[in-house]
Every structure is written in structure tokens, then in C-alpha cells.
Design a protein around this motif. Structure first.
Motif, PDB file in Angstrom:
ATOM      1  N   PRO A   1       2.243  -2.111   8.700  1.00  0.00           N
ATOM      2  CA  PRO A   1       2.145  -0.718   9.163  1.00  0.00           C
ATOM      3  C   PRO A   1       1.475  -0.585  10.525  1.00  0.00           C
ATOM      4  O   PRO A   1       1.929   0.206  11.361  1.00  0.00           O
ATOM      5  CB  PRO A   1       1.336  -0.050   8.057  1.00  0.00           C
TER       6      PRO A   1
ATOM      7  N   GLU B   1       7.898   9.258   5.515  1.00  0.00           N
ATOM      8  CA  GLU B   1       7.996  10.661   5.943  1.00  0.00           C
ATOM      9  C   GLU B   1       8.341  10.761   7.429  1.00  0.00           C
ATOM     10  O   GLU B   1       8.934  11.727   7.882  1.00  0.00           O
ATOM     11  CB  GLU B   1       6.675  11.388   5.637  1.00  0.00           C
ATOM     12  N   ALA B   2       7.970   9.709   8.191  1.00  0.00           N
ATOM     13  CA  ALA B   2       8.297   9.679   9.627  1.00  0.00           C
ATOM     14  C   ALA B   2       9.683   9.082   9.869  1.00  0.00           C
ATOM     15  O   ALA B   2      10.112   8.920  11.012  1.00  0.00           O
ATOM     16  CB  ALA B   2       7.236   8.869  10.387  1.00  0.00           C
TER      17      ALA B   2
ATOM     18  N   SER C   1       0.304   4.421   0.009  1.00  0.00           N
ATOM     19  CA  SER C   1      -0.024   5.503   0.964  1.00  0.00           C
ATOM     20  C   SER C   1       0.547   5.218   2.339  1.00  0.00           C
ATOM     21  O   SER C   1       1.070   6.110   3.017  1.00  0.00           O
ATOM     22  CB  SER C   1      -1.547   5.668   1.049  1.00  0.00           C
ATOM     23  N   GLU C   2       0.491   3.966   2.738  1.00  0.00           N
ATOM     24  CA  GLU C   2       1.052   3.580   4.052  1.00  0.00           C
ATOM     25  C   GLU C   2       2.571   3.778   4.050  1.00  0.00           C
ATOM     26  O   GLU C   2       3.137   4.308   5.010  1.00  0.00           O
ATOM     27  CB  GLU C   2       0.736   2.106   4.331  1.00  0.00           C
TER      28      GLU C   2
ATOM     29  N   GLU D   1       0.856  -1.198   0.000  1.00  0.00           N
ATOM     30  CA  GLU D   1       0.000   0.000   0.000  1.00  0.00           C
ATOM     31  C   GLU D   1       0.890   1.246   0.000  1.00  0.00           C
ATOM     32  O   GLU D   1       1.535   1.575   1.017  1.00  0.00           O
ATOM     33  CB  GLU D   1      -0.913   0.011   1.229  1.00  0.00           C
TER      34      GLU D   1
ATOM     35  N   ARG E   1       2.950   1.264  14.097  1.00  0.00           N
ATOM     36  CA  ARG E   1       2.247   2.291  14.886  1.00  0.00           C
ATOM     37  C   ARG E   1       2.002   1.834  16.324  1.00  0.00           C
ATOM     38  O   ARG E   1       2.055   2.629  17.251  1.00  0.00           O
ATOM     39  CB  ARG E   1       0.940   2.672  14.184  1.00  0.00           C
TER      40      ARG E   1
ATOM     41  N   ARG F   1       4.402   5.715   2.129  1.00  0.00           N
ATOM     42  CA  ARG F   1       4.751   7.145   2.041  1.00  0.00           C
ATOM     43  C   ARG F   1       4.655   7.801   3.425  1.00  0.00           C
ATOM     44  O   ARG F   1       5.563   8.520   3.849  1.00  0.00           O
ATOM     45  CB  ARG F   1       3.822   7.868   1.067  1.00  0.00           C
ATOM     46  N   SER F   2       3.587   7.497   4.147  1.00  0.00           N
ATOM     47  CA  SER F   2       3.370   8.099   5.463  1.00  0.00           C
ATOM     48  C   SER F   2       4.479   7.697   6.438  1.00  0.00           C
ATOM     49  O   SER F   2       5.063   8.535   7.136  1.00  0.00           O
ATOM     50  CB  SER F   2       2.011   7.644   5.995  1.00  0.00           C
ATOM     51  N   LEU F   3       4.816   6.425   6.441  1.00  0.00           N
ATOM     52  CA  LEU F   3       5.853   5.944   7.362  1.00  0.00           C
ATOM     53  C   LEU F   3       7.243   6.408   6.927  1.00  0.00           C
ATOM     54  O   LEU F   3       8.107   6.694   7.768  1.00  0.00           O
ATOM     55  CB  LEU F   3       5.790   4.424   7.460  1.00  0.00           C
TER      56      LEU F   3
END
Ligand code: G3P
Length: 218
Positions: free
Chosen positions: A187, A18-19, A11-12, A9, A191, A14-16
Motif C-alpha cells: 500500500p 474505494e480509490a 483497512s488498507e 490488512e 501511495r 478497503r481504502s485503496l
């Protein structure tokens, strides 16, 4: 310890990323199917999100076809890591691809003997599936301990243990205590690693007391 994200995925990831939590990505045919996207397209997009290894798994079962698929996949991006199943054809493909300098992740490992064969075949990574062993009342983390013990007896073995099929944060912590080089995490589990109720309650108390001062830092 390197954290890989076990998903296709975008989107998942990309989000992680960025972190700063993504050192690589692992996919498999089931995760690609779940994404609903064409394999080459989604792997190329994932490879652009992280400089780390991105595992893309062959789906052939015979050597010649596996090798052809592996050579196709590695051309998608420089950080593609070709994933092969721990079968005779898979190990033969691993040997051929690793000899060419291709990163190879040997997957579906469930025994120390299998892991030793993967190392002898030049695997970059070995993926023992701890969760699937736990799911049938075997001790998945004991497999990790056994593989690491065997590999450490032979300094020439450079294969990294990539702990896979992780179900919860305790798997991650136990793998880190054992010194596994890599863990690939869904993911949601990444979290979960962040969470502790005392952190939440402690922060709430700090901010409540701070608000009473009437101050602001800026
Ligand atoms: O992608 C390899 C491995 O992590 C799959 O785990 O959850 O399907 O047992 P799982």
C-alpha cells in the motif's frame, strides 16, 4: 497493467479499493501472520472487497496436503487464487488445480527457468520477486525482462507475469515499460506513485492565485 495490493490488512485494501486502485490482492503466510487474523476469515473478507483475484497461499510442502489445502482455499470465495511455491510439489499442485479451472499463482520465482516450468504447469500468474533479488545485488528487473521475452516466444503460454516484491515506484515503472501484465504493490508504494513535489507546489500556486480573485466556483 493490473495493480494488485500486497497486504492482508483489510483497512488498507478497503481504502485503496474505494480509490479504484485495486484490481486484485496478494497475500502470503507472512502477511497473514502480520494481520493477526485467521486465514480463512481474512481471505473471505478481502474477497468481498474486490472482484479481482485474491491470492491465498498453501502452507503444506507435500503434494497431497498442498492439493487438499488448495481445494479448501478455493472454496472460500469464487475469486480466490491459490498460491503455491515454485517447488516440484507446488508445480504438481498447480497442474492439478489449474486443470480444474482454479486460478493459481506460482510464487517465490527467482529464475527464468523456474518461470518456464510454472507456465508449463498451467499457472495463471507467475510471481518473480524483484526486490529480494535486488536486496542481494542481483538485477531483479532483468528477470522480468527475461521471463517476458521467453513467454512471448510461445503464444500458447497464457501465464501472466505478476511482478512481486516491489520496493519502490521505479520497480513499478520499469515493470510497466517491459509490459508485465500485473504488479503487486505494498500500500505504501501505491501511495508513493501519486507523489511529485511539482504537483504539490503547482497546486499550491494555482490556489493562491485563485484566492486573490475572491471568486468561488459554487
Ligand atoms: O507477497 C509476495 C511478495 O510481494 C513479497 O514481497 O516484500 O516480502 O519481498 P517481499
Amino acid at each position: 497493467m493490473k495493480f494488485f495490493v500486497d497486504t492482508a490488512e483489510v483497512s488498507e485494501i478497503r481504502s485503496l479499493a474505494e480509490a479504484g486502485l485495486v484490481d486484485g490482492v496478494t497475500t502470503n503466510p507472512s502477511l497473514i501472520a502480520k494481520s493477526g487474523r485467521r486465514m480463512a476469515e481474512v481471505i473471505a473478507e478481502i474477497c468481498a472487497l474486490t472482484p479481482g483475484p485474491v491470492s491465498a497461499e498453501v502452507t503444506a510442502t507435500e503434494y497431497d496436503s498442498m492439493l487438499a489445502e488448495g481445494r479448501y482455499l478455493r472454496e472460500i470465495a469464487p475469486n480466490v487464487c491459490v498460491k503455491v511455491p515454485l517447488t516440484e510439489a507446488g508445480l504438481r499442485t498447480c497442474r492439478a488445480l489449474s486443470a480444474d479451472g482454479t486460478l493459481v499463482n506460482v510464487t517465490l520465482c527467482f529464475s527464468p527457468a523456474q518461470a518456464l516450468l510454472a507456465a508449463k504447469s498451467g499457472a495463471t500468474f507467475i510471481s518473480p520477486f524483484v526486490g529480494r533479488l535486488d536486496d542481494i545485488a542481483y538485477d531483479g528487473m532483468q528477470l522480468i525482462a527475461d521471463i517476458l521475452k521467453i513467454y512471448r516466444n510461445y503464444p500458447h503460454i497464457k501465464t501472466e507475469v505478476l511482478v512481486a516484491s516491489i520496493r519502490h515506484p521505479v520497480h513499478l515503472v520499469e515493470a510497466a515499460k517491459l509490459g508485465a501484465e500485473v504488479a503487486t504493490l505494498p500500500p505504501a508504494v501505491i501511495r508513493q506513485l501519486l507523489k511529485h513535489p511539482l504537483t504539490d507546489s503547482g497546486l499550491a500556486a494555482f490556489l493562491a492565485d485563485w484566492r486573490k480573485t475572491g471568486q468561488s466556483i459554487l
